[in-house]
Design a protein around this motif. Structure first.
Motif, PDB file in Angstrom:
ATOM      1  N   ASP A  32       0.731   5.781   0.679  1.00  0.00           N
ATOM      2  CA  ASP A  32       0.069   7.039   1.036  1.00  0.00           C
ATOM      3  C   ASP A  32       0.750   8.103   0.195  1.00  0.00           C
ATOM      4  N   HIS A  83      -9.531   6.219  -0.101  1.00  0.00           N
ATOM      5  CA  HIS A  83      -8.868   5.325   0.858  1.00  0.00           C
ATOM      6  C   HIS A  83      -9.236   3.907   0.460  1.00  0.00           C
ATOM      7  N   GLY A 132       0.822  -1.196   0.000  1.00  0.00           N
ATOM      8  CA  GLY A 132       0.000   0.000   0.000  1.00  0.00           C
ATOM      9  C   GLY A 132       0.858   1.249   0.000  1.00  0.00           C
ATOM     10  N   SER A 143      -4.093   1.815   1.321  1.00  0.00           N
ATOM     11  CA  SER A 143      -3.520   2.951   0.603  1.00  0.00           C
ATOM     12  C   SER A 143      -4.421   4.163   0.751  1.00  0.00           C
ATOM     13  N   THR A 144      -3.810   5.348   0.733  1.00  0.00           N
ATOM     14  CA  THR A 144      -4.544   6.603   0.696  1.00  0.00           C
ATOM     15  C   THR A 144      -4.001   7.435  -0.467  1.00  0.00           C
ATOM     16  N   LEU A 145      -4.884   7.782  -1.390  1.00  0.00           N
ATOM     17  CA  LEU A 145      -4.517   8.597  -2.549  1.00  0.00           C
ATOM     18  C   LEU A 145      -5.092   9.982  -2.330  1.00  0.00           C
ATOM     19  N   ARG A 146      -4.228  10.999  -2.320  1.00  0.00           N
ATOM     20  CA  ARG A 146      -4.619  12.357  -1.925  1.00  0.00           C
ATOM     21  C   ARG A 146      -4.468  13.350  -3.067  1.00  0.00           C
ATOM     22  N   ARG A 153      -8.796  -0.177   1.187  1.00  0.00           N
ATOM     23  CA  ARG A 153      -8.423  -1.280   2.070  1.00  0.00           C
ATOM     24  C   ARG A 153      -8.546  -2.573   1.260  1.00  0.00           C
ATOM     25  N   ASP A 172       0.439  11.784  -2.431  1.00  0.00           N
ATOM     26  CA  ASP A 172      -0.225  12.966  -2.981  1.00  0.00           C
ATOM     27  C   ASP A 172      -0.069  12.925  -4.497  1.00  0.00           C
ATOM     28  N   THR A 217     -12.707  10.217  -0.058  1.00  0.00           N
ATOM     29  CA  THR A 217     -12.389  11.255   0.911  1.00  0.00           C
ATOM     30  C   THR A 217     -12.652  12.601   0.238  1.00  0.00           C
TER      31      THR A 217
END
Length: 446
Positions: A326, A388, A324, A350-353, A390, A328, A383
C-alpha cells in the motif's frame, strides 16, 4: 496508409525458467539528458554531455535545439561498442550555444519534456517556432506553460486550445517576472519555466496554486541542475515560501557532465530479480541522486527483495516471494506500471495511490493497466487516484502498449512469470530505453 509493422508486431515475452543472475548496464537518464541539453544550449559557453541517452525523446530534443540554431556535435570514443552506440556508452555531445533563431519547426513526438521545456526556449528565439507532434501529443496538457509564458510576455498562437500544435513568436528576449500556475497535472510545467528563467530579463517567480503537485523529485532535479551551472534558485526546501520557486537572471556556465544511468529504466530489471527470486547488478547506481527511480530500492525491498548499494553499483536480490504493498506514488508516478505488474504477481493485494495524473501521460496509464492485466485474468480496479490490485492466477495473451514505453516493460515483467504473454509494439520502448528486447533477453541468457 498501411500500419507501421513495428506497431502491430507481437513480441513473445520471454518466460523465466530459473532465477535470473545478471549484470545490466542501464543507459543514461532521459530526464537528466534532456534537462542538460536545454541548460547547455542556454549557456554562455560550450559544454559537454558524456554518456547521454540516445533515444527517441532525447534525439527529438537535440533535433529541436539544432533547428533553433544550437550546435550539437556527436563523438564516440574508441572504447565504445561501436559508432552510434545506442545506449550512449562512450559517446559525448559537444554543445555549442548560439543565438536562438526562427523560423523553425519542432517535432515533439510524444515527449513531455520536449513539448513543455522548449516553448520557453522558443520565446527567447529571434523569430517564430512552430511545435507539432504525434496525435497523442495533442491530448496532453500544455496550458500551464502556454498561459504562464503569455503572462511573462510571450506571444503564442494555439487557437485557444492550450495544447499542440502551436507557434511561439520569439522576440529574442522575454521579460519574465512573477506568474501563478496550476501544475497539478504535471510538474514539468514548473521545470519548464525554471530551466529558461536565468535568460529572462527579470528571471522568474513561479507560484504553484494547485492542490497537489506530482513528481516533486523531478523539480528538485531541475533545481539541482540549474544550481550546478551557476543559477541562483530559491526553493521551498531552501527556506522559501511553500510552492514558490525563484530564479535570478544571470549567465549559465558550460559544464562537462556525465549522465547518470536512468534509474526508472532499471525498474524492469530489478523487478526481474524480485519476480524470479534472482539477483541483478546495476553498475554505477549513484549514491546521491534526485532521480525518482532511486525509490525503487525502498519499494521493491518492501515487496520482498533486498538491496546493497556499493561503489560499483546496486545489487538487488529477490527472496522468492512477492508481497503486496500500500504505497503513495505521487512523487514517483512513472514507476506505477512496473509496480502494478509486480503487484499482479504478489501473494497479497496492493493499493497504489496518488497517481491520478497518470491519466494524462503517454496514455491513460491507469485505464490501460487495468484493462491489460485484467485481460490476462487479473483483478485490477481503478480508484479515484490509483489502482487496487488483487492477485489472481494469470494466463497468456496479448498485452497492448498504447505507444507507451512503460506499458511495454510492464508486460515483459508479467511475461517472466506467465507463459504466452505477447507484447504488442515492444519497439515503443525506444522512447527512453533503446534496445530493451536485447537487454531483456541478454539478462535472461536467451
Amino acid at each position: 496508409m498501411a500500419p507501421n509493422p513495428a506497431h502491430t508486431a507481437l513480441w513473445p515475452a520471454p518466460h523465466a525458467s530459473e532465477a535470473v543472475a545478471a549484470t545490466v548496464h542501464v543507459p543514461g537518464s532521459k530526464s537528466v539528458t534532456n534537462r542538460a541539453l536545454v541548460l547547455a544550449s542556454l549557456a554562455s559557453e560550450p559544454g559537454w554531455l558524456r554518456r547521454p541517452l540516445r533515444s527517441r525523446d532525447t534525439l527529438l530534443m537535440a533535433a529541436a535545439l539544432r533547428e533553433m540554431g544550437v550546435g550539437i556535435e556527436e563523438t564516440v570514443s574508441s572504447s565504445s561498442s561501436g559508432a552510434g552506440s545506442p545506449d550512449g556508452t562512450g559517446e559525448a555531445w559537444r554543445i555549442l550555444p548560439a543565438g536562438l533563431r526562427g523560423p523553425a519547426t519542432v517535432d515533439v513526438g510524444n515527449a513531455g519534456t520536449v513539448m513543455r521545456f522548449l516553448p520557453p526556449v522558443a520565446a527567447l528565439a529571434d523569430g517564430p517556432v512552430h511545435f507539432d507532434g504525434d496525435p497523442r501529443s495533442y491530448e496532453r496538457p500544455l496550458n500551464g506553460v502556454v498561459d504562464a509564458l503569455r503572462v511573462l510576455g510571450a506571444r503564442i498562437d494555439d487557437d485557444g486550445r492550450g495544447a499542440l500544435p502551436l507557434t511561439v513568436h520569439g522576440g529574442g528576449a522575454l521579460d519574465g517576472g512573477t506568474v501563478e500556475i496550476d501544475a497539478s497535472s504535471s510538474s514539468q510545467f514548473v521545470s519548464a519555466l525554471l530551466l529558461s528563467a536565468p535568460r529572462f530579463n527579470q528571471g522568474v517567480e513561479v507560484r504553484h496554486t494547485g492542490s497537489t503537485l506530482p513528481s516533486v523529485p523531478h523539480i528538485r532535479m531541475t533545481v539541482d541542475m540549474l544550481r550546478a551551472v551557476g543559477a541562483q534558485v530559491d526553493t521551498p526546501e531552501s527556506g522559501g515560501e511553500p510552492n514558490v520557486w525563484r530564479v535570478t537572471p544571470g549567465a549559465l556556465l558550460g559544464r562537462d557532465l556525465t549522465i547518470e544511468p536512468d534509474l526508472s529504466n532499471a525498474q524492469p530489471f530489478l523487478a526481474a530479480a524480485l519476480v524470479t527470486g534472482g539477483r541483478v547488478l546495476i553498475p554505477d547506481w549513484p549514491a546521491r541522486t534526485t532521480q525518482p527511480g532511486d525509490r525503487l530500492r525502498e519499494i521493491f525491498t518492501e515487496m520482498g527483495g533486498s538491496c546493497e548499494l556499493a561503489d560499483y553499483g546496486l545489487v538487488f536480490t529477490g527472496s522468492g516471494s512477492i508481497h503486496g504493498i500500500d504505497v503513495d506514488l505521487s512523487d514517483v508516478g512513472e514507476l506505477t506500471p512496473g509496480i502494478a505488474a509486480v503487484a499482479a504477481l504478489a501473494d497479497s493485494p496492493s493499493t497504489l495511490r496518488g497517481v491520478s495524473h497518470l491519466r494524462l501521460h503517454e496514455t491513460d496509464r491507469l485505464a490501460a493497466l487495468t484493462k491489460e492485466i485484467n485481460e490476462l485474468g487479473g483483478d485490477v480496479t481503478e480508484t479515484a487516484d490509483g489502482l487496487h490490485i488483487r492477485p489472481r492466477r494469470l494466463h497468456g495473451g496479448i498485452f497492448h502498449t498504447y505507444d507507451d514505453h512503460r506499458m511495454a516493460t510492464a508486460g515483459a515483467i508479467i511475461g517472466l512469470a506467465v507463459e504466452g504473454v505477447q507484447i504488442e509494439n515492444v519497439a515503443t520502448t525506444a522512447k527512453t530505453l533503446p534496445d530493451f528486447p536485447e537487454l531483456w533477453t541478454g539478462m535472461l541468457g536467451v
